[in-house]
Design an enzyme around this catalytic site. Structure first.
Site, mmCIF file in Angstrom:
data_model
loop_
_atom_site.group_PDB
_atom_site.id
_atom_site.type_symbol
_atom_site.label_atom_id
_atom_site.label_comp_id
_atom_site.label_asym_id
_atom_site.label_seq_id
_atom_site.Cartn_x
_atom_site.Cartn_y
_atom_site.Cartn_z
ATOM 1 N N LYS A 33 26.865 8.905 84.627
ATOM 2 C CA LYS A 33 26.721 7.599 85.282
ATOM 3 C C LYS A 33 28.047 6.856 85.267
ATOM 4 O O LYS A 33 29.011 7.298 84.655
ATOM 5 C CB LYS A 33 25.622 6.769 84.614
ATOM 6 C CG LYS A 33 25.878 6.301 83.207
ATOM 7 C CD LYS A 33 24.633 5.611 82.661
ATOM 8 C CE LYS A 33 24.822 5.136 81.231
ATOM 9 N NZ LYS A 33 25.659 3.945 81.105
ATOM 10 N N ARG A 139 17.211 -4.384 74.850
ATOM 11 C CA ARG A 139 17.911 -4.279 76.116
ATOM 12 C C ARG A 139 16.903 -3.873 77.198
ATOM 13 O O ARG A 139 16.448 -4.700 77.954
ATOM 14 C CB ARG A 139 19.068 -3.271 76.017
ATOM 15 C CG ARG A 139 19.967 -3.253 77.237
ATOM 16 C CD ARG A 139 21.121 -2.284 77.079
ATOM 17 N NE ARG A 139 20.684 -0.900 76.914
ATOM 18 C CZ ARG A 139 21.516 0.135 76.904
ATOM 19 N NH1 ARG A 139 22.821 -0.052 77.002
ATOM 20 N NH2 ARG A 139 21.055 1.361 76.763
ATOM 21 N N TYR A 292 56.074 -12.024 86.386
ATOM 22 C CA TYR A 292 55.499 -13.368 86.458
ATOM 23 C C TYR A 292 55.732 -14.158 85.181
ATOM 24 O O TYR A 292 55.556 -13.652 84.070
ATOM 25 C CB TYR A 292 53.991 -13.274 86.729
ATOM 26 C CG TYR A 292 53.665 -12.969 88.176
ATOM 27 C CD1 TYR A 292 53.975 -13.863 89.200
ATOM 28 C CD2 TYR A 292 53.047 -11.778 88.513
ATOM 29 C CE1 TYR A 292 53.683 -13.589 90.512
ATOM 30 C CE2 TYR A 292 52.727 -11.480 89.835
ATOM 31 C CZ TYR A 292 53.052 -12.391 90.835
ATOM 32 O OH TYR A 292 52.766 -12.102 92.142
ATOM 33 N N MET A 345 49.196 -7.247 89.921
ATOM 34 C CA MET A 345 47.973 -6.721 90.513
ATOM 35 C C MET A 345 48.090 -5.227 90.838
ATOM 36 O O MET A 345 47.184 -4.442 90.539
ATOM 37 C CB MET A 345 47.617 -7.501 91.777
ATOM 38 C CG MET A 345 46.294 -7.105 92.404
ATOM 39 S SD MET A 345 45.898 -8.110 93.855
ATOM 40 C CE MET A 345 45.630 -9.722 93.110
#
Length: 401
Positions: A33, A139, A292, A345
């Site tokens: 998964k 859960r 930055y 980014m």
């Protein structure tokens, strides 16, 4: 393509074998998964099925369908494919897809059973389900007692739905001697007694992740325990490792005076190598502010390389560095190239001053030999799971070598 993953088929197969041997006599459900923990669900499904996995574990219908398509694409008929456990619940809209894709969903409410029954009747088929017991993780799952009784009754009364398994999940499997684990085991045994009392006979009893297979303290470990419970019910036992398949495990912990050990030790090897290429080189003078906010200032002349990967690609911003705080690194020409300044980014600057001959186009290893997901997790203050699942490289393929 700015970055890519190389997935080692050999290591994934080997890790599966290590887990299967350690878990025996329990069957290993290979968890793929979350897009195969970032490794690529389709490719991992094909490799693990070829390695002999009887079960695969996915998140929802979409991942289940992706696994089915990937296996069909390599010529494996559906009836010959591994069974697919849909581990994270379902909505009413999912029910028809569950039946259509021949998935085995985890359920814990009578309402879920009703949705599946209606879908099964529409298709003229039967769906097998695994009931999850909330033994104390709070859960998903039905608590022993009235909640579990309602689910079991719904299965008995719903045409087209049959009980195939009963399972639970442990919150602290990595901690030997855990009081929470002891309490969860007692609740799960209570739940299984309720299943037997109403005359139901599941084929599978399932509990335990990678840590459940790994941790041993000289007493009855989780894998041995679930196998004993299954034998007592005439069922088969199953464990559900994910992280170990991809070459990692959590550190073994211990509560009290317990002497805990790792059964898996150093037998697992990381499957993923994440690479990119140098796209720029620059000579800078002392006093140059890098990135930055200028959180790193060159204290001497430096040679910097630019690589096209950043936090949008899954390279955590916490790996940034300042003049007083070391950050992460990439591997270039077999040597560490420290990250300097703030990770952007889609861009990261690294120091190659001490590495001879770096050129534009050189491969840089973001994760792999010399820099592990454990290194990233430690620096980012998180867990290996999050690092692996967060990688968003454009392409995944086998290593060329």
């Amino acid at each position: 393509m700015t970055s890519w993953l190389e997935i080692s088929e050999q290591r994934l197969r080997a890790n599966y074998r290590v887990l299967a041997e350690a878990a025996a006599p329990a069957t290993v459900l290979a968890v793929i998964k979350a897009n195969g923990y970032g490794h690529g669900l389709e490719h991992c499904a094909q490799i693990l099925a070829a390695a002999g996995a009887y079960w695969l574990g996915v998140n929802g219908v979409e991942e289940g369908a992706d696994a089915r398509r990937a296996l069909s694409a390599v010529g494996m008929a559906v009836e010959a494919q591994p069974r697919v456990l849909m581990m994270c619940g379902l909505s009413e809209e999912d029910a028809d897809g569950v039946v259509q894709e021949t998935l085995t969903p985890v359920v814990w409410t009578a309402q879920q059973v009703g949705w599946l029954g209606a879908a099964a009747r529409r298709a003229g088929r039967t769906v097998s389900v695994h009931v999850e017991v909330d033994s104390g993780m709070t859960r998903q799952g039905a608590r022993p007692g009235a909640e579990l009784e309602q689910v079991l009754q719904a299965i008995r009364e719903t045409h087209g739905v049959q009980l195939d398994g009963v399972m639970t999940q442990f919150a602290s499997a990595e901690a030997a001697g855990s009081r929470q684990t002891a309490e969860q085991k007692a609740r799960f045994e209570e739940a299984l007694a309720e299943v037997v009392a109403v005359g139901m006979s599941p084929a599978w009893i399932s509990a335990g992740n990678t840590s459940g297979v790994d941790v041993t303290d000289g007493a009855e470990d989780l894998t041995s325990w679930v196998s004993r419970l299954a034998r007592g019910m005439g069922a088969r036992s199953m464990v559900r490792p994910g992280l170990g398949l991809y070459g990692y495990r959590l550190a073994v912990e211990a509560e009290g005076e317990v002497q805990a050990e790792s059964r898996l030790g150093d037998q697992l090897e990381p499957v993923m190598t994440w690479k990119t290429k140098v796209i720029g080189l620059e000579e800078v003078s002392a006093g140059a502010a890098v990135g930055y906010n200028g959180i790193f200032v060159a204290e001497r002349p430096m040679r910097l390389a630019l690589v096209p990967a950043g936090y949008a690609d899954g390279l955590r911003r916490e790996l940034s560095s300042t003049n007083t705080r070391e950050g992460g690194w990439v591997m270039l020409r077999g040597q560490r190239a420290p990250i300097v300044g703030r990770i952007s980014m889609n861009l990261t600057t690294v120091d190659v001053s001490g590495i001879d001959g770096v050129l534009v186009g050189d491969e840089a290893v973001l994760l792999g030999e010399g820099v592990s997901a454990e290194d990233h997790a430690r620096l980012a203050g998180t867990i290996v799971y999050e690092i692996l699942c967060g990688v968003r490289a454009v392409e995944r393929h086998k290593p060329r070598s």
